[in-house]
Design an enzyme around this catalytic site. Structure first.
Site, mmCIF file in Angstrom:
data_model
loop_
_atom_site.group_PDB
_atom_site.id
_atom_site.type_symbol
_atom_site.label_atom_id
_atom_site.label_comp_id
_atom_site.label_asym_id
_atom_site.label_seq_id
_atom_site.Cartn_x
_atom_site.Cartn_y
_atom_site.Cartn_z
ATOM 1 N N SER A 44 0.797 -1.224 0.000
ATOM 2 C CA SER A 44 0.000 0.000 0.000
ATOM 3 C C SER A 44 0.831 1.277 0.000
ATOM 4 O O SER A 44 0.368 2.302 -0.495
ATOM 5 C CB SER A 44 -0.949 -0.007 1.198
ATOM 6 O OG SER A 44 -0.238 -0.196 2.404
ATOM 7 N N HIS A 91 -5.164 -3.234 -2.982
ATOM 8 C CA HIS A 91 -4.738 -2.278 -4.019
ATOM 9 C C HIS A 91 -4.536 -2.924 -5.389
ATOM 10 O O HIS A 91 -4.132 -2.236 -6.324
ATOM 11 C CB HIS A 91 -3.456 -1.566 -3.573
ATOM 12 C CG HIS A 91 -3.656 -0.774 -2.324
ATOM 13 N ND1 HIS A 91 -4.131 0.517 -2.322
ATOM 14 C CD2 HIS A 91 -3.501 -1.122 -1.026
ATOM 15 C CE1 HIS A 91 -4.233 0.946 -1.080
ATOM 16 N NE2 HIS A 91 -3.859 -0.040 -0.266
ATOM 17 N N LYS A 120 -11.578 1.148 -2.308
ATOM 18 C CA LYS A 120 -10.479 1.696 -3.103
ATOM 19 C C LYS A 120 -10.920 1.681 -4.574
ATOM 20 O O LYS A 120 -11.746 2.499 -4.944
ATOM 21 C CB LYS A 120 -9.210 0.919 -2.792
ATOM 22 C CG LYS A 120 -8.889 1.008 -1.284
ATOM 23 C CD LYS A 120 -7.582 0.398 -0.913
ATOM 24 C CE LYS A 120 -7.289 0.278 0.562
ATOM 25 N NZ LYS A 120 -7.890 1.164 1.511
#
Ligand SMILES: Cc1ncc(COP(=O)(O)O)c(C=O)c1O
Length: 392
Positions: free
Chosen positions: A185, A213, A245
């Site tokens: 991250s 991610h 995200k």
């Protein structure tokens, strides 16, 4: 030993020096006030700013179809879920999203958690216990490390992305679980998943990947780091993903076998003892998942922006890290330097947060630049021009 009442201080006098010490070390954190939705053109602390620090990689957090799904979902379901999943908070909307996420990740089942933090705490503490050893990459997300601490297993951290070092450690101390971020991250690089899968298979450990991610961003239709490396459930039996995200909404899930998911339902405490997220949110995520899968142009544009940024940054001599993803950190070293750079960018109307210890190791404070399909070529060029003027 209890202190006599006369020597007791109040919280304010005990806590003030701690806060002052953080300020003196440039480690004090403060929140900025947003007056706009999550998008590159933001209004922050009362000023228009071009933002490069969200995780909305595909530009879906403020997408009209996702907003409409949330609004229609609220009309259909109301707002609150009213109870935990195991009481009567589990709606057909949650069920439909779990089935869609299972199909998306190619696994028999998926289970929704309220947040990624809670998913990681719940999974690791449900699967490992006092007599087990859990191996984790040194740069894993805090929630993965906290999950191992909560499980009371022995936590051993191996050097970042170093499969050979892990192998040496595991040969002398058999593991229950190997746990890694798919995309790190704060660094943006990928874990060596094929090598980790081989080590897990040879040593009888279970591999868990947190692909917060990677999902939405990498692989066919955004299926993430595993798809990027051509790995399946037999290589990585425990896959965790977040929804706040690339998917642009909120929440998290774990995908895996029937047995894994049933075990989590029976024993993951952060699943059992909490209110289910609003069903309307599940409707919104179903909409964003569909867009994620079909709109390949978003990933193509991201790839273009990553290349444009890295080429331009190399030209102006910036200290880039080895990241093929939208997370593009620029190493500053000290917390002071990272803060000074962030402040200089802010003065130029650009929002890029300084990431400092303990989020990253001592001496590796950095700017964490994140790119989004919602950025334009002009946005990237404006960022590069401002970076070229940074004081050294
Ligand atoms: C790798 C990773 N795992 C887990 C989380 C936690 O997810 P959430 O924000 O949904 O709690 C984050 C960031 O927030 C993350 O970067």
């Amino acid at each position: 030993m209890e202190r006599p009442p006369s020597s007791r201080t109040n919280p304010e006098t005990e806590l003030r020096p701690r806060l002052d010490a953080l300020k003196a070390q440039s480690l004090y954190r403060r929140r900025r006030l947003q007056d706009s939705p999550q998008q590159p053109q933001a209004r922050v602390d009362g000023r228009p700013m071009l933002s490069f620090c969200g995780n909305d990689y595909l530009g879906l957090a403020n997408h009209p179809e996702v907003i409409a799904a949330l609004r229609d979902g609220a009309e259909r379901w109301g707002v609150g879920s009213g109870a935990a999943h195991l009481v009567n908070g589990h709606s057909r909307a949650h069920q439909a999203l779990e089935e869609a996420l299972a199909a998306f990740t190619g696994r028999p089942r998926a289970l929704l958690f309220s947040t990624g933090y809670m998913a990681n705490l719940g999974v690791i503490s449900a699967l490992a216990g006092r007599t087990d050893t859990v191996f984790e990459d040194r740069l894993n997300h805090a929630s993965l490390l906290d999950g191992a601490l909560l499980s009371r297993a022995r936590l051993r951290r191996y050097p970042h992305a170093d499969a050979q070092a892990l192998k040496r450690l595991i040969d002398s101390d058999p593991a229950r679980l190997i746990v890694t971020d798919g995309v790190f991250s704060m660094d943006g690089d990928l874990a060596p998943l094929p090598e980790l899968a081989t080590i897990a298979r040879d040593s009888g450990a279970w591999l868990m990947v947190d692909d917060a991610h990677g999902l939405g961003v990498l692989g066919h239709e955004g299926r993430g780091s595993l798809d990027h490396f051509g790995l399946g459930p037999e290589d990585v039996p425990i896959l965790m993903g977040t929804l706040g995200k690339a998917f642009g909404t909120f929440g998290a899930f774990v995908a895996g076998s029937e047995e894994l998911i049933e075990t989590l339902i029976q024993s993951a405490r952060s699943y059992i003892y909490t209110t289910a997220t609003p069903p309307a949110l599940a409707e919104a995520t179903l909409a964003s998942l569909a867009i994620t899968r079909r709109e390949h142009w978003r990933r193509e544009r991201l790839t273009e922006w990553i290349e444009r940024f890295r080429t331009g940054a190399t030209r102006i001599g910036l200290n880039l890290m080895d990241s093929p993803t939208p997370i593009q950190p620029i190493l500053a070293g000290s917390a002071e330097q990272a803060l000074a750079w962030s402040a200089a960018l802010e003065a130029a109307g650009l929002l890029v947060t300084a990431i400092r210890p303990p989020t990253v190791p001592e001496g590796t404070a950095r700017l964490r630049i994140t790119l989004s399909a919602a950025h334009t070529a002009d946005d990237i060029d404006r960022l590069l021009a401002a970076l070229a003027r940074l004081p050294t």
